[in-house]
Design an enzyme around this catalytic site. Structure first.
Site, PDB file in Angstrom:
ATOM      1  N   HIS A 184       3.699  -2.344   6.999  1.00  0.00           N
ATOM      2  CA  HIS A 184       3.885  -2.573   8.552  1.00  0.00           C
ATOM      3  C   HIS A 184       4.863  -1.842   9.020  1.00  0.00           C
ATOM      4  O   HIS A 184       4.863  -1.593  10.247  1.00  0.00           O
ATOM      5  CB  HIS A 184       4.246  -4.238   8.643  1.00  0.00           C
ATOM      6  CG  HIS A 184       2.690  -4.834   8.893  1.00  0.00           C
ATOM      7  ND1 HIS A 184       2.583  -5.854   9.616  1.00  0.00           N
ATOM      8  CD2 HIS A 184       1.777  -4.525   7.965  1.00  0.00           C
ATOM      9  CE1 HIS A 184       1.313  -6.439   9.240  1.00  0.00           C
ATOM     10  NE2 HIS A 184       0.683  -5.601   8.188  1.00  0.00           N
ATOM     11  N   HIS A 194      -5.018  -5.304  -0.101  1.00  0.00           N
ATOM     12  CA  HIS A 194      -5.706  -6.599  -0.083  1.00  0.00           C
ATOM     13  C   HIS A 194      -6.024  -6.988  -1.434  1.00  0.00           C
ATOM     14  O   HIS A 194      -6.510  -8.009  -1.613  1.00  0.00           O
ATOM     15  CB  HIS A 194      -6.636  -6.747   0.850  1.00  0.00           C
ATOM     16  CG  HIS A 194      -6.131  -6.628   2.179  1.00  0.00           C
ATOM     17  ND1 HIS A 194      -7.381  -6.682   3.394  1.00  0.00           N
ATOM     18  CD2 HIS A 194      -5.339  -6.452   2.852  1.00  0.00           C
ATOM     19  CE1 HIS A 194      -6.625  -6.521   4.514  1.00  0.00           C
ATOM     20  NE2 HIS A 194      -5.361  -6.491   4.137  1.00  0.00           N
TER      21      HIS A 194
END
Length: 728
Positions: free
Chosen positions: A92, A259
């Site tokens: 992020h 993920h």
């Protein structure tokens, strides 16, 4: 009468009505004064690159490895390992990068500051940064927060069994927020279609934005505007990841690779979650999102509102993401917080609980995960990765490296023992210097040869400017080094006047060949150096005509890149949609031309005075695109005079719009009505805007011509060398 005491100081940081409140459309120059030495607490002589070189990187990594499993009671680690949290933190931080203007990204450690530290998509990453404080405190100035964030992401991956592609340090910290346009919405996560929507037409995302909603890094994991449609979500994914310079293969690798680890958090309703860090109480000391749901942490944590764990080994690298994606059929469900997510139909509970070893869960996925199966192009790549796990691992390693290093500029800026040896096309490679460089005597002789060719001051100056001004301080791309102005796509950009540019380059190549052929010791001049030297010759000649003797500084050492070393598509984003310094607009835009000028100046790392003096000089030197006469407020073009400012400030001239769009103006003699000049908004703003007028008055004064010339030369030299990281 109120008994509440009034503060006796009305000029404090707490408020008062600002100029922006009164005049919201006023041109904002503050963006040009960000990140000055006045906000930097480090000593003036501090050199971060040198400090990083003294760092024991292996020791830092050992401490980070230990931290991964050192679960803290105040924010316990999922599955006993902070790896997933730190991967998200690094992702992020880097993932705000966007190719349109090069802004965002991991450089500077901007995740520490508003608005990024309080974006909904960055929920609870404040805890990740606090977990890192003991390590940052230990190593101090030898590693920046910006470098530590990315290093921590790498170590997190390595501690979970993944082999990373490499790591380069060198990201110096900034000490205040960047001034970046993240969108016009006034509400976090506002849906498209609102009055300030970033979308128009058939879901066309506004440039330069690269996220679907205010406060998100990329896409809404529940689907477009929260609608759980994996195919529609794929369109959003493809658009946003492309705007971060990722192709389909890199996109699939990043989503599936990221993920593979950790989980999302949605144990209960969002109504339990308190204010973000910037709005939280002072006693929370910069932390936010305090939750009243249960313990507010561990199994009770609420972040995105989604409650998904993708793999059966969330702290180990595996191919489980694709195994689960393709092995099950998926049915729509909702998280405990009420968010749309998907659960494997008729599946066994094989997913461990993050905190209760006695519990197991069925596999779950996000809407955007299923896009990798139900979008045809993504599905093809996903199946290949599923069937070829080594290929997947390599693709993720390379995509992760690109994600976390994309805004660092050329490979020469990377520091440390883990910089990969492989040269990558997206790094805009330039050959290393492999020959003796020209000296001052050679430079002087070459300048004389250049002037003898008959090329005009305008041709020399405009070519050098076109080459150097592609630089972006945001992601350290572009600039004169490499001489890519002679290659596709730059040679064909309309702003560069391709036919005229080709003629100038052909002449300069003749000078280059004659010089290089005459050398016996292997000495050479690159075309990249010669273009900059030619600009210097033009500026010196123009200054001489103004009665000022000046030598433009010059440092040889640029090299010429090849077409094979140039990613045409990646380079295309450097094409200016506007260059006010050349009085150029590619098209009509909603954003005023003067605001686009300031944006360009900020990308060139210019201050308001530097922007002002460059405009005044480039106008009288005839550097306008296409030879346009707008703003050429002089009767002696090619002379480096302060005429632009003298004539702009002349009260004998009355200005009136000459176009319905108010983008071109005529300046007529106030008494006779005779046309004297034409100008654009970019020209007239230096007489209209109070702050810019104050600067124009300095250069328009009777005693200013020599100062003007010397200030112009200093600003010019700065632009010519913006990409010379070897000189820093």
């Amino acid at each position: 009468m109120s008994t509440e005491s009034k503060c006796p100081f009305n000029h404090t940081a707490a408020g008062g009505t600002s100029n922006h409140d009164w005049w919201p459309n006023r041109l904002n120059l503050e963006v040009l004064h960000r990140h000055s030495a006045l906000s930097d607490p480090m000593d003036a002589e501090f050199d971060y690159a040198q400090a990083f070189k003294q760092l024991d990187l292996a020791a830092v990594k050992r401490d980070l490895h230990a931290l991964m499993t050192m679960s803290q009671d105040w924010w316990p680690a999922d599955f006993g390992h902070y790896g997933g949290l730190f991967v998200r933190m690094a992702w992020h931080g880097a993932g705000t990068y966007r190719i349109a203007d090069g802004r965002g990204g991991a450089g500077g450690g901007q995740q520490r500051f508003a608005p990024l530290n309080s974006w909904p998509d960055n929920g609870n990453l404040d805890k990740a940064r606090r977990l890192l404080w003991p390590i940052k405190q230990k190593y101090g100035r030898n590693i920046s927060w910006a470098d530590l964030f990315i290093l921590t992401g790498n170590v997190a991956l390595e501690s979970m069994g993944f082999k990373t592609f490499g790591y380069g340090g060198g990201r110096a910290d900034t000490w205040e927020p960047d001034d970046v346009y993240w969108g016009s919405e006034k509400i976090w996560l506002e849906l498209s279609g609102g009055p300030n929507s970033r979308y128009s037409g058939d879901r066309d995302l506004e440039n330069p934005l690269a996220a679907v909603q205010m406060g998100l890094i990329y896409v809404n994991p529940e689907g477009p505007d929260g609608k759980p449609d994996p195919v529609a979500a794929a369109r959003d994914i493809r658009d946003t990841f492309a705007r971060m310079a990722m192709n389909d293969e890199e996109t699939v690798a990043l989503i599936a690779g990221g993920h593979t680890f950790g989980k999302t958090h949605g144990a209960g309703p969002a109504s339990h979650v308190g204010a973000e860090p910037e709005a939280a109480g002072i006693e929370q000391q910069g932390l936010g999102w305090k939750s009243t749901y249960g313990s507010g942490k561990a199994g009770d944590a609420i972040t995105s509102g989604l409650e998904v764990t993708w793999t059966s080994t969330p702290t180990q690298w595996s191919n489980d993401f694709f195994k689960h994606l393709f092995s099950y059929e998926w049915e729509l469900t909702k998280s405990p917080a009420g968010a749309h997510q998907w659960v494997a139909k008729d599946a066994e509970a094989v997913i461990p609980d993050a905190f209760d070893p006695s519990k197991k869960h069925r596999p779950t996925m996000l809407t955007t995960d299923l896009s990798l199966r139900f979008d045809p192009a993504y599905e093809k790549i996903s199946r290949r990765f599923y069937e070829n796990p080594d290929e997947f691992a390599d693709a993720f390693a390379r995509a992760w490296f690109k994600l976390t290093h994309r805004d660092m500029g050329p490979r020469s800026r990377y520091l440390g023992p883990e910089v990969p040896a492989e040269e990558l096309l997206w790094q805009d490679p330039i050959p290393a210097v492999d020959h003796p460089l020209i000296d001052d005597a050679d430079a002087a002789a070459l300048k004389a040869k250049i002037l003898a060719t008959g090329l005009t001051v305008a041709q020399l100056v405009s070519t050098a400017w076109a080459s150097a001004s592609t630089f972006r301080g945001s992601d350290k791309r572009g600039g004169a080094n490499g001489a890519r102005i002679r290659l596709a796509p730059q040679k064909d950009w309309a702003v560069n006047q391709p036919a005229a540019l080709a003629a100038v380059l052909e002449t300069l190549e003749g000078v280059q060949k004659a010089f290089n052929d005459a050398q016996t010791g292997g000495k050479k001049v690159s075309l990249a150096d010669l273009i900059v030297l030619a600009g210097a010759a033009g500026v010196e000649q123009a200054a001489k005509q103004a009665g000022v003797a000046v030598t433009v500084p010059f440092a040889a050492g640029r090299m010429d890149a090849s077409q094979e070393q140039t990613d045409v598509d990646a380079m295309a984003v450097l094409e200016p949609v506007a260059d006010g310094f050349r009085n150029y607009l590619k098209a009509a835009y909603k954003t005023p031309a003067e605001a686009l000028l300031v944006d360009k100046a900020q990308l060139l790392t210019l201050t308001a005075p530097e922007m002002t003096v460059l405009i005044g000089g480039l106008r009288v030197l005839g550097a306008n695109a296409g030879g346009a006469q707008h703003g050429v407020f002089t009767d002696r073009p090619g002379t480096l005079s302060n005429d632009f400012f003298v004539n702009l400030l002349d009260m004998g001239t009355e200005w009136k719009p000459a176009s319905a769009a108010n983008d071109v103006f005529e300046g007529r003699d106030r008494a006779s009505g005779q046309l004297k000049w034409t100008g654009t908004r970019v020209d007239l703003i230096f007489g209209s805007h109070s702050q810019l007028r104050a600067l124009a008055e300095v250069y328009g004064s009777a005693d200013a011509n020599e100062k003007f010339v010397r200030d112009f030369v200093a600003a010019w030299n700065k632009v010519m060398n913006l990409d010379r990281f070897d000189l820093a």
